[in-house]
Each structure stands twice: as structure tokens, then as C-alpha cells.
Write a protein that holds these residues in place. Structure first.
Motif, mmCIF file in Angstrom:
data_model
loop_
_atom_site.group_PDB
_atom_site.id
_atom_site.type_symbol
_atom_site.label_atom_id
_atom_site.label_comp_id
_atom_site.label_asym_id
_atom_site.label_seq_id
_atom_site.Cartn_x
_atom_site.Cartn_y
_atom_site.Cartn_z
ATOM 1 N N LEU A 1 0.816 -1.218 0.000
ATOM 2 C CA LEU A 1 0.000 0.000 0.000
ATOM 3 C C LEU A 1 0.847 1.264 0.000
ATOM 4 N N GLY A 2 2.173 1.108 -0.003
ATOM 5 C CA GLY A 2 3.058 2.268 -0.028
ATOM 6 C C GLY A 2 3.289 2.894 1.330
ATOM 7 N N ILE A 3 3.055 2.146 2.419
ATOM 8 C CA ILE A 3 3.255 2.671 3.765
ATOM 9 C C ILE A 3 4.748 2.632 4.087
ATOM 10 N N SER A 4 5.305 3.749 4.512
ATOM 11 C CA SER A 4 6.728 3.827 4.809
ATOM 12 C C SER A 4 7.029 3.139 6.144
ATOM 13 N N LEU A 5 8.296 2.794 6.338
ATOM 14 C CA LEU A 5 8.702 2.130 7.575
ATOM 15 C C LEU A 5 8.480 2.996 8.816
ATOM 16 N N PRO A 6 8.775 4.312 8.785
ATOM 17 C CA PRO A 6 8.498 5.112 9.986
ATOM 18 C C PRO A 6 7.027 5.133 10.377
ATOM 19 N N VAL A 7 6.123 5.192 9.381
ATOM 20 C CA VAL A 7 4.690 5.172 9.688
ATOM 21 C C VAL A 7 4.289 3.814 10.269
ATOM 22 N N PHE A 8 4.790 2.743 9.671
ATOM 23 C CA PHE A 8 4.469 1.414 10.194
ATOM 24 C C PHE A 8 5.053 1.218 11.593
ATOM 25 N N ARG A 9 6.209 1.808 11.838
ATOM 26 C CA ARG A 9 6.802 1.722 13.177
ATOM 27 C C ARG A 9 5.887 2.371 14.209
ATOM 28 N N THR A 10 5.280 3.502 13.850
ATOM 29 C CA THR A 10 4.331 4.160 14.754
ATOM 30 C C THR A 10 3.138 3.254 15.042
ATOM 31 N N ILE A 11 2.655 2.557 14.005
ATOM 32 C CA ILE A 11 1.525 1.633 14.184
ATOM 33 C C ILE A 11 1.929 0.442 15.052
ATOM 34 N N ALA A 12 3.133 -0.092 14.791
ATOM 35 C CA ALA A 12 3.569 -1.288 15.500
ATOM 36 C C ALA A 12 3.837 -1.018 16.980
ATOM 37 N N LEU A 13 4.336 0.173 17.303
ATOM 38 C CA LEU A 13 4.638 0.481 18.700
ATOM 39 C C LEU A 13 3.395 0.529 19.576
ATOM 40 N N SER A 14 2.224 0.696 18.969
ATOM 41 C CA SER A 14 0.972 0.761 19.726
ATOM 42 C C SER A 14 0.302 -0.603 19.860
ATOM 43 N N SER A 15 0.961 -1.655 19.405
ATOM 44 C CA SER A 15 0.329 -2.977 19.388
ATOM 45 C C SER A 15 1.189 -3.989 20.139
ATOM 46 N N GLU A 16 0.677 -5.207 20.211
ATOM 47 C CA GLU A 16 1.398 -6.312 20.814
ATOM 48 C C GLU A 16 1.093 -7.591 20.043
ATOM 49 N N VAL A 17 2.041 -8.531 20.072
ATOM 50 C CA VAL A 17 1.875 -9.820 19.409
ATOM 51 C C VAL A 17 1.414 -10.845 20.439
ATOM 52 N N VAL A 18 0.321 -11.554 20.114
ATOM 53 C CA VAL A 18 -0.292 -12.502 21.051
ATOM 54 C C VAL A 18 -0.375 -13.874 20.392
ATOM 55 N N THR A 19 -0.156 -14.915 21.189
ATOM 56 C CA THR A 19 -0.276 -16.298 20.718
ATOM 57 C C THR A 19 -1.594 -16.892 21.207
ATOM 58 N N LEU A 20 -2.316 -17.558 20.319
ATOM 59 C CA LEU A 20 -3.577 -18.228 20.650
ATOM 60 C C LEU A 20 -3.446 -19.700 20.285
ATOM 61 N N GLU A 21 -3.504 -20.569 21.290
ATOM 62 C CA GLU A 21 -3.312 -21.991 21.054
ATOM 63 C C GLU A 21 -4.547 -22.624 20.408
ATOM 64 N N LYS A 22 -4.329 -23.782 19.837
ATOM 65 C CA LYS A 22 -5.400 -24.496 19.131
ATOM 66 C C LYS A 22 -6.565 -24.796 20.061
ATOM 67 N N GLU A 23 -7.791 -24.569 19.561
ATOM 68 C CA GLU A 23 -9.057 -24.787 20.254
ATOM 69 C C GLU A 23 -9.285 -23.816 21.413
#
Length: 291
Positions: A119-141
Motif C-alpha cells: 500500500l506504499g506505507i513507509s517504515l516510519p509510519v508502520f513503526r508508529t503503528i507497531a509500537l501501539s500494538s502487541e503480538v499474542v499467541t492463541l493456542e489451538k481450540e
């Protein structure tokens, strides 16, 4: 007026004219500098495009400075080209540091290359988006949300695995990587409203997803309108994909179920209940199998 005319006359008439051109050509360093300039000005945009431009322009100015020092023996030409070379070198180092400082976890790298970079999103903009999030693991079932119990307090985007969506035990559709888990819920509520999931989302495999807290994401939207418009487009496209997935199902049986995750849709247990013409239209356009 007379002063301007005098300056123009000096530049056009009184300036000495080249009476004879030099028969020999300039050395290879001069032509190499010209090649660097031509190729450098063909660079693109973004951080990597700037790295490309300033690296080649810097080499061009360096070659020009060497040419002025060795062949022309002109201090002014050498000085200007050397100063421009130093400026390009400093800009190159600064941009390279910016690129180097933008590092992500593996899930964010996959998410950026698959969804945001096209989509043409630059790395600095994506970095701003990523810093506001977290990665979560969801196990099967395990459940991401349970019908009528889980509060709508976040927005999540699936990175790997597959999620099964059901309502009252009946299957609706799957959620695949790079699709939002709760885009209909997010779109159905205003920032000041609260609600609960009306479907159950269960992991069919081990899943990883990126999640943004609702309040934190709205604060990010208020600070960056561009990111707000970006998420509006992504969420709208995701909801459309889910509608098309539901539209592929065919109504069979005496009862019909609507995708109640979408606004103004509900579950009807008996076809004999009184219905308005609008209800019949919705029923015909958004019904699916009752197995």
C-alpha cells in the motif's frame, strides 16, 4: 532599470566568447561523475530511495572534486564539489541510521511486507503503528472471543493460523492470515460505546495475531489522521470480504441465521414470524446454510 540593463549587457555581449573549443575531451573521472549524477537523479522515494539518491550523488560530487583537483586545478570548483559531497555523505549516514533503527519482530516484518508495504506505507509510519500494538499467541481450540461474554475492547489482525467463527454453535466462516478478527465489531461501535461479541471465535490451529487496545488505537488515530484513514480503508475492505464469504452460502431448511456481527442483522428462529419487505430483502441477500 539602467543598472539591470548594464548587467544583462555584460553577461550577453561584453562577456568573452569561446573562440576555439578544446580539442581534447575531459578525463574519465569527469565522465564517471556525470554518469553518477544521471543515475542518481533517477532514484525513487522513501527511505531506501533517498539512500540510493544521496549515495550516487555523493559519489558524483566526489568524482567532480577529484577532477577539479587533478585536471582543472581550480580551488573554487574543488571546494564546492567537496562541500556538496560532505552534505550528501551526512544525509546518507542520517537516513541509514533511521533505516537501521526501524527493526521489528518477525510477525511485524511479515505483516509489513504482506499488507502494508504494497500500500506504499513507509517504515516510519508502520513503526508508529507497531509500537501501539502487541503480538499474542492463541493456542489451538482456545477462544479469542465468546458469544455474549467477551467485551469489545481491542482490534486484532491475524498473522498466522486460522480462526473459526460460529454463532450458537453454527459455523459462519473462517478468518485467514492478514484479516481482522473483529472488524465488524469495531465498525459497529462508536468510540464512546461499549459492547460484547455476538459470535465465538475459536482457533483451529496455533495462531499468532497483532492486537491494538481500543482506547490506545483511538488515541493514535487522533494524533495521526493518515493512520486513521488507512485503518478505515483496511477495516472496510475486511468487512466486505467477510460479507462475500457469507454470501456464498445457500439457505437450506426451515430456519435461517443472519451474521449478527454486522449492524442490523439478527437471528430469526421461525420463518413464520411477521416480516417487513425490508426484512425479506435482507433475508434473500444474506442467508446461509443451516446444517
Amino acid at each position: 532599470m539602467d543598472k539591470n540593463w548594464s548587467l544583462w549587457r555584460t553577461l550577453t555581449q561584453d562577456h568573452p566568447v569561446c573562440r576555439a573549443w578544446r580539442p581534447e575531451v575531459e578525463g574519465a573521472i569527469y565522465h564517471l561523475a556525470s554518469i553518477f549524477f544521471v543515475v542518481g537523479f533517477m532514484g525513487g522515494s522513501g527511505l531506501f530511495g533517498l539512500l540510493y539518491v544521496f549515495s550516487l550523488l555523493g559519489l558524483g560530487f566526489l568524482c567532480s572534486a577529484i577532477w577539479a583537483w587533478v585536471d582543472v586545478c581550480a580551488a573554487d570548483i574543488f571546494s564546492w564539489n567537496f562541500v556538496l559531497f560532505v552534505i550528501c555523505f551526512m544525509r546518507f549516514v542520517h537516513i541509514a541510521y533511521q533505516v537501521r533503527s526501524v527493526t521489528f519482530a518477525r510477525e511485524f516484518q511479515v505483516l509489513y511486507s504482506s499488507l502494508f508495504q504494497p500500500l506504499g506505507i513507509s517504515l516510519p509510519v508502520f513503526r508508529t503503528i507497531a509500537l501501539s500494538s502487541e503480538v499474542v499467541t492463541l493456542e489451538k481450540e482456545h477462544c479469542y472471543a465468546m458469544q455474549g461474554k467477551t467485551a469489545i475492547d481491542k482490534l486484532s489482525l491475524l498473522v498466522s493460523g486460522r480462526i473459526r467463527v460460529t454463532v450458537d454453535g453454527e459455523f459462519l466462516h473462517y478468518i485467514f492470515p492478514f484479516q481482522f478478527l473483529d472488524s465488524p465489531e469495531w465498525d459497529s461501535l462508536r468510540p464512546t460505546e461499549e459492547g460484547v461479541f455476538q459470535v465465538t471465535l475459536t482457533a483451529e490451529t496455533d495462531c499468532r495475531y497483532v492486537s491494538w487496545r481500543r482506547k490506545k488505537l483511538y488515541l493514535l488515530f487522533a494524533q495521526h489522521r493518515y493512520i486513521s484513514r488507512l485503518f478505515s480503508v483496511l477495516i472496510g475492505s475486511d468487512i466486505a470480504d467477510k460479507l462475500y464469504a457469507l454470501n456464498d452460502r445457500v439457505y437450506i431448511g426451515k430456519t435461517c441465521h443472519y451474521d449478527i456481527r454486522l449492524p442490523n442483522y439478527y437471528h430469526m428462529s421461525s420463518p413464520e414470524m411477521p416480516r417487513s419487505p425490508l426484512t425479506d430483502q435482507i433475508r434473500n441477500s444474506r442467508r446461509y446454510c443451516h446444517k
